[in-house]
Design a protein around this motif. Structure first.
Motif, PDB file in Angstrom:
ATOM      1  N   UNK A 288     -40.363 -41.210  27.206  1.00  0.00           N
ATOM      2  CA  UNK A 288     -40.950 -41.538  25.913  1.00  0.00           C
ATOM      3  C   UNK A 288     -41.642 -40.323  25.308  1.00  0.00           C
ATOM      4  N   UNK A 289     -42.283 -39.509  26.163  1.00  0.00           N
ATOM      5  CA  UNK A 289     -42.967 -38.317  25.669  1.00  0.00           C
ATOM      6  C   UNK A 289     -41.985 -37.338  25.031  1.00  0.00           C
ATOM      7  N   UNK A 290     -40.845 -37.129  25.654  1.00  0.00           N
ATOM      8  CA  UNK A 290     -39.851 -36.222  25.100  1.00  0.00           C
ATOM      9  C   UNK A 290     -39.285 -36.776  23.795  1.00  0.00           C
ATOM     10  N   UNK A 291     -39.074 -38.087  23.725  1.00  0.00           N
ATOM     11  CA  UNK A 291     -38.632 -38.697  22.476  1.00  0.00           C
ATOM     12  C   UNK A 291     -39.646 -38.443  21.361  1.00  0.00           C
ATOM     13  N   UNK A 292     -40.924 -38.538  21.696  1.00  0.00           N
ATOM     14  CA  UNK A 292     -41.964 -38.290  20.697  1.00  0.00           C
ATOM     15  C   UNK A 292     -41.994 -36.815  20.299  1.00  0.00           C
ATOM     16  N   UNK A 293     -41.806 -35.926  21.256  1.00  0.00           N
ATOM     17  CA  UNK A 293     -41.827 -34.484  20.978  1.00  0.00           C
ATOM     18  C   UNK A 293     -40.694 -34.084  20.038  1.00  0.00           C
ATOM     19  N   UNK A 294     -39.504 -34.642  20.242  1.00  0.00           N
ATOM     20  CA  UNK A 294     -38.370 -34.261  19.391  1.00  0.00           C
ATOM     21  C   UNK A 294     -38.379 -34.984  18.043  1.00  0.00           C
ATOM     22  N   UNK A 295     -39.344 -35.868  17.830  1.00  0.00           N
ATOM     23  CA  UNK A 295     -39.503 -36.504  16.531  1.00  0.00           C
ATOM     24  C   UNK A 295     -38.711 -37.775  16.334  1.00  0.00           C
ATOM     25  N   UNK A 296     -38.385 -38.456  17.408  1.00  0.00           N
ATOM     26  CA  UNK A 296     -37.617 -39.688  17.284  1.00  0.00           C
ATOM     27  C   UNK A 296     -38.415 -40.781  16.578  1.00  0.00           C
ATOM     28  N   UNK A 297     -39.728 -40.781  16.755  1.00  0.00           N
ATOM     29  CA  UNK A 297     -40.570 -41.754  16.058  1.00  0.00           C
ATOM     30  C   UNK A 297     -40.532 -41.563  14.549  1.00  0.00           C
ATOM     31  N   UNK A 298     -40.542 -40.319  14.109  1.00  0.00           N
ATOM     32  CA  UNK A 298     -40.440 -40.025  12.675  1.00  0.00           C
ATOM     33  C   UNK A 298     -39.078 -40.468  12.157  1.00  0.00           C
ATOM     34  N   UNK A 299     -38.031 -40.181  12.922  1.00  0.00           N
ATOM     35  CA  UNK A 299     -36.687 -40.597  12.522  1.00  0.00           C
ATOM     36  C   UNK A 299     -36.603 -42.120  12.437  1.00  0.00           C
ATOM     37  N   UNK A 300     -37.208 -42.808  13.388  1.00  0.00           N
ATOM     38  CA  UNK A 300     -37.209 -44.271  13.388  1.00  0.00           C
ATOM     39  C   UNK A 300     -37.907 -44.795  12.128  1.00  0.00           C
ATOM     40  N   UNK A 301     -39.021 -44.184  11.757  1.00  0.00           N
ATOM     41  CA  UNK A 301     -39.731 -44.592  10.549  1.00  0.00           C
ATOM     42  C   UNK A 301     -38.854 -44.387   9.317  1.00  0.00           C
ATOM     43  N   UNK A 302     -38.152 -43.255   9.257  1.00  0.00           N
ATOM     44  CA  UNK A 302     -37.266 -42.969   8.125  1.00  0.00           C
ATOM     45  C   UNK A 302     -36.167 -44.021   8.027  1.00  0.00           C
ATOM     46  N   UNK A 303     -35.583 -44.375   9.159  1.00  0.00           N
ATOM     47  CA  UNK A 303     -34.507 -45.378   9.149  1.00  0.00           C
ATOM     48  C   UNK A 303     -35.045 -46.731   8.706  1.00  0.00           C
ATOM     49  N   UNK A 304     -36.218 -47.099   9.171  1.00  0.00           N
ATOM     50  CA  UNK A 304     -36.772 -48.412   8.840  1.00  0.00           C
ATOM     51  C   UNK A 304     -37.270 -48.514   7.408  1.00  0.00           C
ATOM     52  N   UNK A 305     -37.677 -47.406   6.802  1.00  0.00           N
ATOM     53  CA  UNK A 305     -38.351 -47.469   5.510  1.00  0.00           C
ATOM     54  C   UNK A 305     -37.603 -46.805   4.355  1.00  0.00           C
ATOM     55  N   UNK A 306     -36.341 -46.471   4.549  1.00  0.00           N
ATOM     56  CA  UNK A 306     -35.544 -45.882   3.469  1.00  0.00           C
ATOM     57  C   UNK A 306     -34.237 -46.658   3.337  1.00  0.00           C
ATOM     58  N   UNK A 307     -33.350 -46.155   2.523  1.00  0.00           N
ATOM     59  CA  UNK A 307     -32.072 -46.825   2.286  1.00  0.00           C
ATOM     60  C   UNK A 307     -31.201 -46.898   3.536  1.00  0.00           C
ATOM     61  N   UNK A 308     -31.518 -46.121   4.569  1.00  0.00           N
ATOM     62  CA  UNK A 308     -30.730 -46.167   5.804  1.00  0.00           C
ATOM     63  C   UNK A 308     -30.800 -47.530   6.482  1.00  0.00           C
ATOM     64  N   UNK A 309     -31.852 -48.306   6.192  1.00  0.00           N
ATOM     65  CA  UNK A 309     -31.982 -49.622   6.824  1.00  0.00           C
ATOM     66  C   UNK A 309     -30.883 -50.585   6.384  1.00  0.00           C
ATOM     67  N   UNK A 310     -30.188 -50.256   5.299  1.00  0.00           N
ATOM     68  CA  UNK A 310     -29.122 -51.122   4.814  1.00  0.00           C
ATOM     69  C   UNK A 310     -27.763 -50.790   5.416  1.00  0.00           C
ATOM     70  N   UNK A 311     -27.653 -49.737   6.214  1.00  0.00           N
ATOM     71  CA  UNK A 311     -26.354 -49.290   6.707  1.00  0.00           C
ATOM     72  C   UNK A 311     -25.731 -50.238   7.718  1.00  0.00           C
ATOM     73  N   UNK A 312     -26.415 -50.625   8.761  1.00  0.00           N
ATOM     74  CA  UNK A 312     -25.841 -51.508   9.778  1.00  0.00           C
ATOM     75  C   UNK A 312     -26.686 -52.767   9.871  1.00  0.00           C
ATOM     76  N   UNK A 313     -26.307 -53.764   9.111  1.00  0.00           N
ATOM     77  CA  UNK A 313     -27.073 -55.002   9.039  1.00  0.00           C
ATOM     78  C   UNK A 313     -26.971 -55.843  10.314  1.00  0.00           C
ATOM     79  N   UNK A 314     -26.020 -55.525  11.178  1.00  0.00           N
ATOM     80  CA  UNK A 314     -25.881 -56.281  12.423  1.00  0.00           C
ATOM     81  C   UNK A 314     -27.012 -55.981  13.401  1.00  0.00           C
ATOM     82  N   UNK A 315     -27.768 -54.923  13.153  1.00  0.00           N
ATOM     83  CA  UNK A 315     -28.814 -54.518  14.078  1.00  0.00           C
ATOM     84  C   UNK A 315     -30.201 -55.010  13.674  1.00  0.00           C
ATOM     85  N   UNK A 316     -30.264 -56.054  12.904  1.00  0.00           N
ATOM     86  CA  UNK A 316     -31.540 -56.639  12.497  1.00  0.00           C
ATOM     87  C   UNK A 316     -31.910 -57.766  13.464  1.00  0.00           C
ATOM     88  N   UNK A 317     -33.153 -57.758  13.936  1.00  0.00           N
ATOM     89  CA  UNK A 317     -33.626 -58.841  14.792  1.00  0.00           C
ATOM     90  C   UNK A 317     -34.056 -60.024  13.941  1.00  0.00           C
TER      91      UNK A 317
END
Length: 152
Positions: free
Chosen positions: A45-74
């Protein structure tokens, strides 16, 4: 430079289609079922945080990218078969992006061998957030879903 960036973005979008087609053929093989279902590149988890995966996750969740694969919605109702189907969709998306990453990497290597290092670098810089990071994000999400499945 604009030409390099335009080509890089275009080839990354094309790589998504190539990834889906190659993955469709791979899904029917034993190799896929045994080896590619549980890939893990970064477990920490630390390495994921270091490489910026959390920032990428935020971008996917809060921009137009969230509309790309609708099958992955809980959904709000979560049961074990539903979580298993979501995990399967995540695996499909992960492998599609990995295949796309390798596909685009060949273009970057070709440019590097052609002594056009800047073009190859731009291709890889665009390739990472468009193919590598989505794959790493799916791996992290699959680990979270695996924990949920164990609880159920």
């Amino acid at each position: 430079m604009v030409r390099y960036l335009t080509f890089s973005i275009s080839i990354c979008f094309i790589s998504w289609l190539v990834g889906m087609m190659i993955h469709y053929a791979l899904r029917k093989t034993d190799y896929f079922n045994k080896n590619l279902q549980n890939l893990t590149f970064i477990e920490s988890q630390n390495l994921n945080r270091i490489i910026g995966l959390g920032v990428f996750k935020w971008i996917v969740k809060n921009t137009f990218f969230k509309f790309f694969n609708q099958k992955l919605k809980l959904k709000t109702k979560i049961d074990k078969p539903y979580l298993c189907s979501i995990r399967n969709e995540m695996t499909i998306s992960e492998i599609d992006h990995l295949i796309g990453f390798v596909f685009v990497s060949f273009f970057a290597l070709a440019k590097a061998f052609d002594a056009n290092y800047l073009f190859g670098l731009v291709i890889m810089i665009v390739n990472m957030p468009m193919n590598l990071y989505p794959s790493l994000l799916q791996q992290e999400n699959k680990r979270r879903i695996d924990r949920l499945i164990k609880r159920l």
